[in-house]
Scaffold this motif. Structure first.
Motif, PDB file in Angstrom:
ATOM      1  N   ARG A   1      47.899  35.692  35.364  1.00 10.78           N
ATOM      2  CA  ARG A   1      47.274  36.083  34.104  1.00 10.78           C
ATOM      3  C   ARG A   1      45.759  35.900  34.174  1.00 10.78           C
ATOM      4  O   ARG A   1      45.018  36.633  33.516  1.00 10.78           O
ATOM      5  CB  ARG A   1      47.848  35.254  32.964  1.00 10.78           C
ATOM      6  CG  ARG A   1      47.400  35.754  31.619  1.00 10.78           C
ATOM      7  CD  ARG A   1      48.415  35.437  30.541  1.00 10.78           C
ATOM      8  NE  ARG A   1      48.033  36.045  29.285  1.00 10.78           N
ATOM      9  CZ  ARG A   1      48.627  37.107  28.758  1.00 10.78           C
ATOM     10  NH1 ARG A   1      49.632  37.664  29.388  1.00 10.78           N
ATOM     11  NH2 ARG A   1      48.234  37.608  27.626  1.00 10.78           N
TER      12      ARG A   1
ATOM     13  N   MET B   1      40.113  40.931  34.994  1.00 17.57           N
ATOM     14  CA  MET B   1      39.920  42.376  35.131  1.00 17.57           C
ATOM     15  C   MET B   1      39.361  43.004  33.857  1.00 17.57           C
ATOM     16  O   MET B   1      38.890  44.143  33.886  1.00 17.57           O
ATOM     17  CB  MET B   1      41.238  43.048  35.540  1.00 17.57           C
ATOM     18  CG  MET B   1      41.579  42.811  37.010  1.00 17.57           C
ATOM     19  SD  MET B   1      43.287  43.227  37.439  1.00 17.57           S
ATOM     20  CE  MET B   1      43.231  45.017  37.458  1.00 17.57           C
TER      21      MET B   1
ATOM     22  N   THR C   1      35.303  42.109  34.478  1.00 14.22           N
ATOM     23  CA  THR C   1      34.530  42.564  35.632  1.00 14.22           C
ATOM     24  C   THR C   1      35.311  43.663  36.339  1.00 14.22           C
ATOM     25  O   THR C   1      36.533  43.760  36.197  1.00 14.22           O
ATOM     26  CB  THR C   1      34.193  41.379  36.568  1.00 14.22           C
ATOM     27  OG1 THR C   1      33.334  41.831  37.604  1.00 14.22           O
ATOM     28  CG2 THR C   1      35.431  40.769  37.185  1.00 14.22           C
ATOM     29  N   GLU C   2      34.591  44.507  37.070  1.00 17.93           N
ATOM     30  CA  GLU C   2      35.243  45.625  37.740  1.00 17.93           C
ATOM     31  C   GLU C   2      35.954  45.138  38.996  1.00 17.93           C
ATOM     32  O   GLU C   2      35.307  44.717  39.949  1.00 17.93           O
ATOM     33  CB  GLU C   2      34.205  46.691  38.105  1.00 17.93           C
ATOM     34  CG  GLU C   2      33.563  47.333  36.884  1.00 17.93           C
ATOM     35  CD  GLU C   2      32.407  48.249  37.242  1.00 17.93           C
ATOM     36  OE1 GLU C   2      32.282  48.642  38.412  1.00 17.93           O
ATOM     37  OE2 GLU C   2      31.609  48.549  36.325  1.00 17.93           O
ATOM     38  N   ILE C   3      37.269  45.183  38.978  1.00 18.20           N
ATOM     39  CA  ILE C   3      38.030  44.731  40.139  1.00 18.20           C
ATOM     40  C   ILE C   3      38.906  45.877  40.631  1.00 18.20           C
ATOM     41  O   ILE C   3      39.697  46.436  39.867  1.00 18.20           O
ATOM     42  CB  ILE C   3      38.899  43.502  39.768  1.00 18.20           C
ATOM     43  CG1 ILE C   3      37.996  42.312  39.420  1.00 18.20           C
ATOM     44  CG2 ILE C   3      39.849  43.143  40.906  1.00 18.20           C
ATOM     45  CD1 ILE C   3      38.724  41.013  39.159  1.00 18.20           C
ATOM     46  N   ASN C   4      38.739  46.224  41.883  1.00 18.36           N
ATOM     47  CA  ASN C   4      39.672  47.168  42.500  1.00 18.36           C
ATOM     48  C   ASN C   4      40.957  46.418  42.772  1.00 18.36           C
ATOM     49  O   ASN C   4      40.937  45.298  43.296  1.00 18.36           O
ATOM     50  CB  ASN C   4      39.118  47.721  43.810  1.00 18.36           C
ATOM     51  CG  ASN C   4      37.964  48.668  43.569  1.00 18.36           C
ATOM     52  OD1 ASN C   4      37.729  49.095  42.435  1.00 18.36           O
ATOM     53  ND2 ASN C   4      37.238  48.996  44.613  1.00 18.36           N
ATOM     54  N   PHE C   5      42.060  47.034  42.431  1.00 15.38           N
ATOM     55  CA  PHE C   5      43.321  46.296  42.490  1.00 15.38           C
ATOM     56  C   PHE C   5      44.437  47.230  42.922  1.00 15.38           C
ATOM     57  O   PHE C   5      44.498  48.383  42.484  1.00 15.38           O
ATOM     58  CB  PHE C   5      43.613  45.740  41.094  1.00 15.38           C
ATOM     59  CG  PHE C   5      44.977  45.143  40.946  1.00 15.38           C
ATOM     60  CD1 PHE C   5      45.247  43.867  41.429  1.00 15.38           C
ATOM     61  CD2 PHE C   5      46.012  45.852  40.340  1.00 15.38           C
ATOM     62  CE1 PHE C   5      46.515  43.322  41.296  1.00 15.38           C
ATOM     63  CE2 PHE C   5      47.278  45.304  40.214  1.00 15.38           C
ATOM     64  CZ  PHE C   5      47.528  44.030  40.688  1.00 15.38           C
TER      65      PHE C   5
END
Lengths: 481, 481
Positions: free
Chosen positions: B186, B192, B195-199
């Motif tokens: 969580r 996320m 902030t910009e998180i590639n996932f």
């Protein structure tokens, strides 16, 4: 016997959610729509989230989805509120440093896409939803959680209750849930707790910011009917690393978007007075259209936003499905985001038509829809990413222009060849995106082999030429030896 | 001056969260740990979630991380509670249909990995945390949300209050947040939003189910000290599409895992009496070790679970970071999941050591850690997926065995070559995972070119041989011609 109607819960009242409500009501379902934001038709509703929405391109897929939604008048109203764009207008400078612009038509047959204001389109759809029986529209409600097993959603009003205490949560039962709640979809994140979903989200290394070109005040015979530049084009200022585009609005302004890397945005934000120089060297002529004073203001005032690309599979649970950006948010470079979302609705309901309207039947429809639609969603997502290259560099590249010319030549002169540009297939037809990708890859190979095939022709031709030439002169001396 | 200590909030008290608490306390931070589940050291705590945890392999990275955690006795206690595994024991049948087993050593130098019970390891770590000053352990608390801007987390006790009403939520301020809350983290989903998180998350087309081989009741001179089969190996029953493994436990049982496709699981679940036949034809000898009656019981009783592979980048926000499965859940085929998580902690705190303990310093440490660690997390994730092939098919493949033999030969006889098997580099060293991948790819290329290089040697040798042979007989006749 209202109790026996299928209860359809729709989360999100954007274009996709609204259209889904029309389709669902047309099937005789009992429809509840819940939207996080306020009703954007009310003047009191802050349009904040809709200034963030660039003008969109409406093309055949979106139109075709609205054609059969149960409201016979809707489509014409929508179309009346659009501006045709027949191609791209490329802005550049020539070798003498003079501003030039040249058009690239989208289609040799004159087909066009349409510029549409997302908010205006949404309003028309909401008006249509509101007058449809068995649909209830609810604004200002935030989805908290969904229990896909018991088919219950918990929603919370976002407007504080008069007593000042947190407003009471609301439980809504459903037979089927349609998640049309955008790229950051809560329906999706809830669904992922109940079923195995492969999911990926990627932020492209590029941010965007909106600008506006105001209507022109100059009225001359050559003026563009009050527009600052020719209205029937999607204007592009390509540059090596950045891109600026402008799309006409019905009010004679242009809604524009700057796309640039995060690094560039950081550089500009540090000293916003750099923006004019940046525009002059990257997008010649654009600053003058916006107004040099306005440029910096708008850059500072309007939000700077990321670009998100989302893929997931499957799109469904037996009790619900995600549509539009919730299932396949994509970068905006093909102008297909909304069209794909509207088409989702049409395709989904074609599967409901194939199965009985029972829990089992709907579950099977969702499964089949998801299996059919996922490859198309992935394909347009990839095509949209690839199209960035075309828009910012490709339009000026000779290879791209030769290919486009050959494809158009074949499409026009040899219709039986079935050759058509990728753009035409995506924008003017409703062929599956995954098929378009496959066919265009095949066309590319055929053109490549066509070129390779030319080699022996050229060689043989050259040899025959030499022979012929030989017979007539220098060669003969050798030949008679 | 307790107010001036850095407030570190840790979500999750599994092995990674507990170790992080020890490191944080050792730095002089004020540590609050919140865990969703109950204290697994209490007999009243349902061990449900821990039956789902297969025995784990502890190797050098995990050991090295526990070596410097501030509790000098911890590591030895952990190691005393493990069983060395020197290699794989492959179970198969020979051409006569007889059961055979053969060992493949992990390492020519005799290095080994250790079988460890996740719950026992976790208990030792929690005991150590509990006796450490400035750490507070809180169980039965669910993280609701995190505001990374104001650095506030909201948690809810999961035990209902005596009044029967929902228990009041709890706000915890922090200077730094460590999210060690597993694959469904969580902290990650909250981060996320800020902030910009590639996932990306991918479910592998494979489910797993736990089985147990009980201790042996037979006591003969050839018996394995009470184990049903040799204890110092990781036992593997490879089969074309499925895999069964067994790892020894301190109580002389083996904890086993069946890996098979979803389709196979569905097929078996439909008629669980199929399981015996399935085992006999896929994993010869395994059913007898489990007990033929027990086999079906355990298959029906134990949960059938998916395998999830997660990648994200970056792993941090300036106010917090995710560690372990929260950042890089991986498939279990390299036995590196927990080791990578424990190593995260060691690497992270080495970055805190490089920067001042201020908000800015910690933010920079997190940024540098994330940039350093992401490629390693991606690498071990990929290696773990690739190792599935090795475990279920590769171990029997001649190419694999030749390669292993060449690498081991070079490692032993030509130490200066630096050749070492990938397995040894991953399990017995603390070299970066991304470097291991690169080096092993290079080794593979060298071996390939070595083979290609052999071709002219063989050709020249053959030619010389023919010449020599020719001089002595048949060839000469031709030669003098």
């Amino acid at each position: 016997m209202a109790e026996q109607r299928t209860k359809c819960l729709i989360i999100g009242a954007g274009p996709v959610g609204s259209l889904a409500a029309l389709y669902a009501a047309d099937r005789g379902w009992d429809v509840q729509v819940y939207e996080l934001r306020g009703d954007l038709r009310l003047p009191s509703t802050t349009p904040l989230n809709f200034t963030r929405s660039i003008n969109l391109a409406l093309s055949e897929r979106g139109i075709s989805a609205m054609r059969n939604c149960g409201d016979a008048d809707l489509l014409q109203q929508v179309l009346d509120d659009t501006i045709p764009m027949y191609g791209r207008m490329i802005h550049d400078i020539n070798t003498y440093g003079e501003l030039i612009e040249y058009a690239q038509q989208y289609d040799i047959h004159g087909r066009f896409i349409r510029a549409v204001d997302r908010a205006r389109l949404n309003k028309l759809l909401l008006d249509s939803v509101e007058k449809t029986p068995h649909v209830q529209l609810n604004f200002n409600h935030k989805l908290q959680r969904v229990d896909f097993k018991t088919r219950k959603a918990t929603l919370c009003p976002t407007t504080p209750s008069p007593a000042g205490v947190g407003p009471p949560a609301l439980e809504v039962n459903f037979d089927i849930l349609l998640g049309c709640d955008g790229a950051y979809s809560r329906v999706r994140s809830q669904m992922m707790k109940f079923t195995e979903i492969n999911f990926s989200q990627a932020y492209i290394d590029m941010h965007w910011c909106e600008f506006t070109i105001p209507p022109s005040t100059i009225k001359t015979p050559t003026s563009n009917d009050g527009f600052a530049t020719s209205p029937n084009y999607l204007h592009i200022w390509p540059s090596e690393k950045n891109l600026f585009i402008a799309i006409p609005s019905v009010d004679r302004s242009f809604t524009c978007t700057l796309f640039a890397s995060r690094e560039t945005f950081t550089y500009l934000k540090r000293k916003p007075e750099r923006i004019l120089n940046f525009f002059e060297s990257n997008f010649p002529g654009a600053a003058a259209l916006i107004g040099e004073n306005e440029l910096q203001d708008q850059f500072e005032r309007n939000p700077h936003l990321p670009l998100l690309s989302i893929k997931c599979a499957p799109h469904h649970h037996p009790a619900g499905v995600i549509l539009g950006d919730a299932a396949h948010a994509m970068v905006p470079f093909y102008g297909q985001g909304m069209n794909a979302g509207l088409e989702d609705v049409k395709v989904l309901f074609s599967y409901f038509d194939k199965h009985p309207d029972t829990e089992e039947g709907r579950g099977r429809a969702l499964g089949e829809y998801s299996q059919y639609r996922v490859p198309d969603a992935h394909a347009i997502n990839d095509l949209a990413l690839a199209n960035y290259w075309e828009m910012h560099a490709g339009v000026k590249s000779p290879v791209y222009r030769v290919r486009k010319w050959v494809e158009e030549f074949l499409a026009e002169r040899v219709p039986s060849s079935g050759f058509e540009t990728q753009y035409a297939r995506v924008s003017f037809r409703v062929e599956r995106y995954s098929v378009v990708r496959r066919v265009v890859e095949r066309q590319g190979r055929i053109m490549l082999w066509g070129l390779v095939g030319l080699v022996p022709v050229v060689v043989v031709g050259f040899w025959l030429g030499i022979r012929g030439w030989g017979r007539m002169g220098w060669g003969r001396m050798g030949w008679v030896r």
